[in-house]
Design an enzyme around this catalytic site. Structure first.
Site: not given
Ligand code: LLP
Length: 435
Positions: A288-290, A331, A364-365, A393
């Site tokens: 499950e990539p995002g 980050y 302002c940070e 993100y």
């Molecule tokens: N599945 C679950 C249960 C998750 O918690 C996440 C991400 C994903 C899949 C997808 O992960 P990805 O493939 O996108 O890496 N805001 C942070 C990333 C936080 C991700 C949280 N969970 C950033 O900008 O790096």
């Protein structure tokens, strides 16, 4: 620009079959003149999302994992245009909240295409999702605690359940995004099989799930493989106990190269290693990539408003900030930056010198910094900068801190541009207040 073949400038395809769908689109591959036109028409800060590239990323994932179910972790970008594109590409949606389930159903995902992963869910989320399940009984709910199972039972839910496991091994680009070994997430590994067995008496337990973390590459791949191996063992233990699983979801997290010279992830090799690590299971593998789906499909355009020479650096104030793109502040994330104006020749000098620029926002940070002392062609007021890999993100983590309205977003498709999110106004900021 939507023609990806233009994007192949660094030999990142390994053969002709990859020429049309390169492993990465770099910031340098975006057409500067086109981006400048968009900034002129829609203003800045502006997110630009290329839906064609989203489609290519989905296709590459499905090609790398032909026997697995590839789900889209919607949290990376929940814009309607992206969700519809992903749905059309055949990926189901993994949703982290009632809001994401609401968006996914609204974008046309069927119940069977929605996986809701509950993370310490507020009551309102469970109420909403259980109601949605009554209308869409094929929807799956993933629980990360025995307690959540009880709360679902109390609400009358007896449908498709998946148990999220804490695999005891994490990975990811920053400590803040490593979930695998964090007690917050998932049922402890050695209690998971028992929970699956007891839950299967009342629910249709269809899967087990784990997620190592986000932005996995390099050395982290070994940790991810270990997670997959543990999940394979667990699935075999559960099968042996007589529970038939439909899927074993080993999470998302596939990294993308943020630095200009960072190699792209070898997705086919990662897929092969995943298959090998999970071993023989009587269930479908799911991922499950995002980030991988949307990161390089988006750029953020921002205009220079202040240039301040200091002894240490050229402080370059732009109209986007940590409220527009939070990742650098949160980050210390690196995002490539291009000065589109100096490249185009429209600016004051075609041959500007390179200076060390510290690009900062209007918040302002002191954390409101995109980069420090980065070599950049000398910025001037009104220059247009592009920030790369902003599709994942990016808008999603935008806020209205300092009472800054959120930016607009334009989507590109088949060469056309359309405004998919209007720029927020000052009036929007106070609209939810009652006095
Ligand atoms: N599945 C679950 C249960 C998750 O918690 C996440 C991400 C994903 C899949 C997808 O992960 P990805 O493939 O996108 O890496 N805001 C942070 C990333 C936080 C991700 C949280 N969970 C950033 O900008 O790096």
């Amino acid at each position: 620009m939507s023609d990806s073949s233009e994007g192949v400038s660094r030999g990142e395809h390994r053969g002709d079959s990859r020429r049309d769908n390169p492993a990465v689109r770099r910031l340098a591959d975006w057409d500067a003149a086109r981006l400048a036109d968009l900034a002129g028409e829609y203003g800045t800060p502006l997110y630009v999302t290329d839906l064609g590239r989203v489609r290519e990323n989905c296709a590459r994932l499905r090609e790398a994992f032909p026997d697995a179910e590839v789900r889209y972790a919607a949290k990376a970008h929940t814009g309607r245009a992206v969700l519809e594109t992903v749905r059309d590409a055949g990926l189901p949606a993994e949703c982290a909240s009632a809001g994401e389930v609401h968006r996914a159903l609204g974008a046309g995902f069927s119940g069977a295409e929605v996986q809701y992963t509950a993370v310490h869910p507020p009551a309102g989320d469970l109420d909403y999702v259980v109601d949605a399940w009554r209308e869409h009984p094929d929807l799956t709910i993933t629980v990360g605690a025995a307690d959540t199972v009880d709360r679902l039972r109390e609400r009358g839910f007896d449908g498709r359940l998946c148990v999220r496991v804490n695999p005891g091994v994490g990975a990811g680009h920053h400590e803040k995004v490593r979930t695998g070994a964090n007690a917050k997430f998932g049922v402890p590994y050695d209690r998971a099989a028992d929970l699956v067995e007891s839950a299967s008496e009342q629910f249709d337990v269809v899967g087990v799930h784990a997620h190592a973390g986000s932005g996995i590459s390099g050395d982290d791949l070994a940790n991810h493989r270990e997670l997959v191996r543990r999940m394979g063992d667990l699935a075999r233990e559960i099968s042996a106990a007589g529970v038939d699983l439909e899927f074993v979801d080993v999470g998302g997290g596939f990294g993308v190269p943020y630095e200009e010279d960072e190699p792209a992830l070898d997705l086919p090799a990662v897929a092969e290693a995943t298959r090998e690590a999970i071993g023989g299971i009587d269930a479908t593998l799911a991922v499950e990539p995002g980030r991988y789906v949307v990161a390089d499909a988006g750029v953020l355009l921002t205009r220079v408003n202040t240039v301040k020479e200091t002894p240490e650096t050229v402080v370059t104030g732009v109209d986007a900030g940590m409220t527009t793109l939070l990742r650098p502040a949160m980050y210390d994330a690196y995002h490539a930056i291009r000065n589109l104006t100096s490249e185009s020749g429209d600016g004051a000098g075609d041959a500007r010198e390179t200076v060390g620029a510290t690009v900062v926002g209007p918040i302002c940070e002191s954390s409101d910094v995109f980069c420090e002392n980065r070599p950049l062609s000398r910025p001037e007021r009104d220059d247009l900068l592009a920030v790369g890999n902003a599709g994942a993100y990016g808008y999603e983590m935008a806020s209205t801190y300092n009472s800054r309205p959120r930016p607009a977003e334009v989507a590109l498709e088949d060469g056309d541009a359309a405004l998919v999110r209007r720029r927020e106004t000052l009036t929007d900021l106070t609209e939810v207040e009652s006095r």
